[in-house]
Design a protein around this motif. Structure first.
Motif, PDB file in Angstrom:
ATOM      1  N   PHE A  66      33.390  39.469  30.679  1.00 46.10           N
ATOM      2  CA  PHE A  66      33.957  38.882  31.888  1.00 46.10           C
ATOM      3  C   PHE A  66      33.767  37.372  31.917  1.00 46.10           C
ATOM      4  O   PHE A  66      34.540  36.655  32.553  1.00 46.10           O
ATOM      5  CB  PHE A  66      33.334  39.518  33.132  1.00 46.10           C
ATOM      6  N   ARG A  67      32.744  36.888  31.239  1.00 46.54           N
ATOM      7  CA  ARG A  67      32.516  35.446  31.172  1.00 46.54           C
ATOM      8  C   ARG A  67      33.298  34.781  30.048  1.00 46.54           C
ATOM      9  O   ARG A  67      33.252  33.562  29.909  1.00 46.54           O
ATOM     10  CB  ARG A  67      31.033  35.161  30.959  1.00 46.54           C
ATOM     11  N   SER A 402      42.033  43.399  47.134  1.00 48.96           N
ATOM     12  CA  SER A 402      40.770  43.130  46.454  1.00 48.96           C
ATOM     13  C   SER A 402      40.947  41.920  45.550  1.00 48.96           C
ATOM     14  O   SER A 402      42.055  41.397  45.384  1.00 48.96           O
ATOM     15  CB  SER A 402      40.309  44.346  45.631  1.00 48.96           C
ATOM     16  N   TYR A 403      39.846  41.485  44.965  1.00 45.62           N
ATOM     17  CA  TYR A 403      39.864  40.301  44.104  1.00 45.62           C
ATOM     18  C   TYR A 403      39.159  40.597  42.792  1.00 45.62           C
ATOM     19  O   TYR A 403      38.100  41.232  42.779  1.00 45.62           O
ATOM     20  CB  TYR A 403      39.157  39.133  44.803  1.00 45.62           C
ATOM     21  N   MET A 404      39.748  40.156  41.679  1.00 46.93           N
ATOM     22  CA  MET A 404      39.094  40.231  40.375  1.00 46.93           C
ATOM     23  C   MET A 404      38.899  38.813  39.857  1.00 46.93           C
ATOM     24  O   MET A 404      39.869  38.053  39.767  1.00 46.93           O
ATOM     25  CB  MET A 404      39.905  41.024  39.363  1.00 46.93           C
ATOM     26  N   PRO A 405      37.662  38.421  39.529  1.00 49.83           N
ATOM     27  CA  PRO A 405      37.404  37.037  39.110  1.00 49.83           C
ATOM     28  C   PRO A 405      38.097  36.689  37.806  1.00 49.83           C
ATOM     29  O   PRO A 405      38.333  37.536  36.939  1.00 49.83           O
ATOM     30  CB  PRO A 405      35.882  37.008  38.937  1.00 49.83           C
ATOM     31  N   PRO A 413      43.150  33.691  35.097  1.00 43.03           N
ATOM     32  CA  PRO A 413      43.104  33.411  36.529  1.00 43.03           C
ATOM     33  C   PRO A 413      42.318  34.465  37.294  1.00 43.03           C
ATOM     34  O   PRO A 413      42.129  35.599  36.830  1.00 43.03           O
ATOM     35  CB  PRO A 413      44.586  33.451  36.926  1.00 43.03           C
ATOM     36  N   GLY A 414      41.866  34.102  38.481  1.00 44.61           N
ATOM     37  CA  GLY A 414      41.434  35.114  39.418  1.00 44.61           C
ATOM     38  C   GLY A 414      42.657  35.867  39.906  1.00 44.61           C
ATOM     39  O   GLY A 414      43.774  35.334  39.909  1.00 44.61           O
ATOM     40  N   HIS A 443      37.161  35.110  48.522  1.00 49.53           N
ATOM     41  CA  HIS A 443      36.455  35.467  47.290  1.00 49.53           C
ATOM     42  C   HIS A 443      36.798  34.547  46.125  1.00 49.53           C
ATOM     43  O   HIS A 443      35.953  34.263  45.281  1.00 49.53           O
ATOM     44  CB  HIS A 443      36.770  36.912  46.909  1.00 49.53           C
ATOM     45  N   HIS A 444      38.049  34.079  46.060  1.00 47.91           N
ATOM     46  CA  HIS A 444      38.417  33.227  44.927  1.00 47.91           C
ATOM     47  C   HIS A 444      37.605  31.939  44.930  1.00 47.91           C
ATOM     48  O   HIS A 444      37.096  31.513  43.879  1.00 47.91           O
ATOM     49  CB  HIS A 444      39.911  32.915  44.967  1.00 47.91           C
TER      50      HIS A 444
END
Length: 608
Positions: A66-67, A402-405, A413-414, A443-444
């Motif tokens: 994810f990073r 919802s949000y995904m980073p 992108p988020g 969240h973004h």
């Protein structure tokens, strides 16, 4: 997983967290000794942070992915094994021993915040890793809201968190699929342990999981999200490799992944479901009251009791009802508030016209928000924000949004996801507030500004707690008032409806898990006190059943941030700057609420 910042941050943070100006400077003769001791404490602390983070990435390779860290990209992780739990526990105990050996009084203000956050997070993690708590959690590895069976297909698709830029990326994805199959089979073993000990999931959640698995199995391999990466290749992958990968991906889906889904599906349906419990709340599960108390503390980061939270919720519901009555009067609606709810639910003018229309409107909202942001924020994320509907395979059981980073470097992108399932049951007045919460500046901003900030230790860049994260999201919704988005009474009612949702969550979550409420009672409470449609209310209640206490975080966190802002406005008067306040809240990552409160109090004192 809900889980996931600025170039000028180092200077701003050092100024914001500096000791009060009235503090006396040390005598010249002793300063070098003190500086040396402080430097040694700082280096020891940050070395601990680095060592702990590196070890965690090895144990949890998906966090590295994810990073954008590809060192462990060929592994998914050894999750839910005894060895994994033991390693997590041993790491936490070792980290605490090293932390206690560091003299906190030798640290500067910034490092003391980092020290306190690391200590709190490590201690909370260890509370969840005791044999007593694991006996209540490890044996319930999957429900319809949390589980690799729904997270991983999206992650491994061409539009999820997994990268597909090189041939190695495609090969690593296949290797992770092997781990995924093992994880699903391992989950069956954990479920069997729970059947033997009498700690089981609910029939409701397991029926939903069975439906989710059946939905995925009904898709042809070529239609599966697992196959999506080989439907479009980046430049640099040869035609021969493309042909080979298509065959290997299809074989992996048809011969390995789908059979593992089928094994899990059949086990749950034939063996586990009859043993699952009928009652939906933790109060009815063996050991449930102890688990719920621990979850409340972890989720809210405060020493709160279920009864206190329930009463806070009831008071907030009453207050918001009064504000709703004002809107009803403003639009000259003749009828009761419940009748006004039904009007908003059923009138066609409040229903989205299509999935495409919904997407276009969210893009328009995003542009309008972007124009207002500079008046409220001194720093914005580098990472762009994408807007998408949920994929059809998972939309039925997802929340409204919802949000995904994205990645820290902004290359991915988020993502703000919105739900386009069952459009006639959805209404438009809440669109703006949903975007403010899940997208910008919710969240973004919070997640991106933290992970893009290399001046923070990684556990603060990428970690967090639900009360802060969701509290900020709900607080961000309230910025729609000064931004002018809620001048329209229906949009204002939309944000009141969303605030009502978070207030009702305090009542319903504690009702379900501490007071013995049934699913139907919870749904009817939400319908009676809001303009939610039955589809949304049902999904919300089933979410609270699946992840107890998580829904408490929103209102508890937002109330604390609003309290701190009011305190700062009163203390600083005309010198209060909303952009400075937001920087104080956002630019040190997701803090436990007590740590955030101490930080804001220190900032107020330094400004005065």
């Amino acid at each position: 997983m809900t889980r996931t910042l600025a170039s000028a941050f180092a200077v701003a943070l050092s100024l914001a967290l500096a000791a009060p100006a009235a503090a006396q400077a040390p005598a010249a003769a002793t300063a070098p000794v003190q500086n040396t001791a402080q430097n040694a404490a700082h280096e020891a602390l940050w070395q601990l942070f680095r060592d702990s983070d590196e070890a965690s990435l090895k144990r949890n390779p998906i966090q590295a992915l994810f990073r954008g860290d590809m060192r462990y990209a060929d592994r998914l992780g050894d999750y839910i094994t005894d060895a994994w739990y033991d390693a997590e526990r041993a790491a936490g105990e070792s980290d605490l021993r090293r932390l206690e050996a560091i003299d906190r009084t030798r640290l500067d203000a910034t490092d003391r915040i980092a020290y306190d956050v690391f200590k709190w997070q490590t201690e909370e993690n260890l509370k969840g890793l005791t044999p007593e708590i694991l006996a209540l959690t490890a044996v319930r590895p999957i429900n319809h809201f949390t589980g690799f069976h729904t997270f991983y297909p999206s992650f491994a698709s061409a539009t999820g968190g997994a990268p597909f830029a090189t041939l190695a990326d495609y090969e690593n994805n296949l290797k992770r699929h092997q781990d995924f199959v093992t994880l699903l089979d391992r989950s069956i073993g954990r479920f069997r342990e729970g059947m033997a000990s009498g700690v089981v999931e609910t029939k409701l959640t397991i029926n939903n999981v069975i439906e989710q698995l059946a939905t995925q199995l009904a898709e042809a391999p070529e239609e599966s999200p697992f196959y999506s990466p080989v439907t479009q290749f980046p430049d640099g992958i040869s035609a021969a490799d493309q042909t080979r990968l298509k065959a290997e991906y299809r074989a992996m889906i048809a011969d390995r992944i789908y059979p593992s889904y089928k094994r899990l599906h059949d086990f749950l349906k034939a063996e586990y479901l009859p043993a699952a419990r009928d009652q939906v709340g933790l109060s009815a599960m063996k050991g449930g009251p102890v688990l719920y108390a621990q979850l409340i503390e972890n989720t809210t980061t405060l020493p709160l009791k279920a009864e206190d939270i329930h009463n806070i919720g009831l008071a907030e519901v009453k207050r918001i009802h009064a504000e709703m009555e004002k809107v009803k009067a403003e639009v000259a609606f003749k009828g009761t508030l419940p009748e006004f709810f039904e009007y908003l639910r059923s009138d066609p003018k409040f229903q989205p016209k299509s999935r495409e229309w919904l997407t276009e409107k969210y893009f328009e909202i995003g542009k309008a928000v972007d124009a207002k942001v500079p008046d409220y924020f001194s720093t914005v994320p580098k990472s762009p924000l994408d807007i998408r509907p949920y994929e059809p395979f998972r939309e039925k059981h997802e929340a409204g949004g919802s949000y995904m980073p994205g990645t820290p470097d902004g290359t991915r992108p988020g993502i703000f996801y919105f739900n386009a399932y069952d459009l006639p049951s959805r209404t438009t007045p809440g669109m703006t507030t949903l975007y403010l919460h899940e997208g910008a500046p919710g969240h973004h901003f919070q997640i991106s500004l933290a992970q893009e900030n290399e001046a923070l230790p990684n556990f603060m860049r990428f970690g967090g707690n639900t009360a802060y994260v969701e509290g900020w999201g709900l607080y961000a919704e309230t910025l729609g008032y000064p931004m002018g988005f809620f001048d329209d009474p229906y949009q204002r009612f939309g944000t009141l409806s969303d605030e009502m949702l978070r207030a009702m969550r305090l009542v319903v979550d504690t009702g379900l898990h501490a007071k013995g409420w049934t699913r139907d009672r919870a749904i009817e409470y939400m319908l009676a006190n809001s303009d939610m449609g039955r589809t949304d209310a049902t999904a919300e209640v089933e979410r609270y059943i699946a992840i107890p206490s998580q829904a408490l975080a929103y209102k508890i966190g937002a109330l604390k941030i609003q309290e701190l802002r009011a305190r700062a406005e009163k203390a600083l008067g005309k010198t209060f700057d909303i952009r400075d306040f937001h920087a104080q809240v956002l630019m040190t990552g997701a803090l436990p609420l007590a740590v955030l409160e101490k930080k804001i109090d220190d900032w107020i004192a330094s400004k005065k």
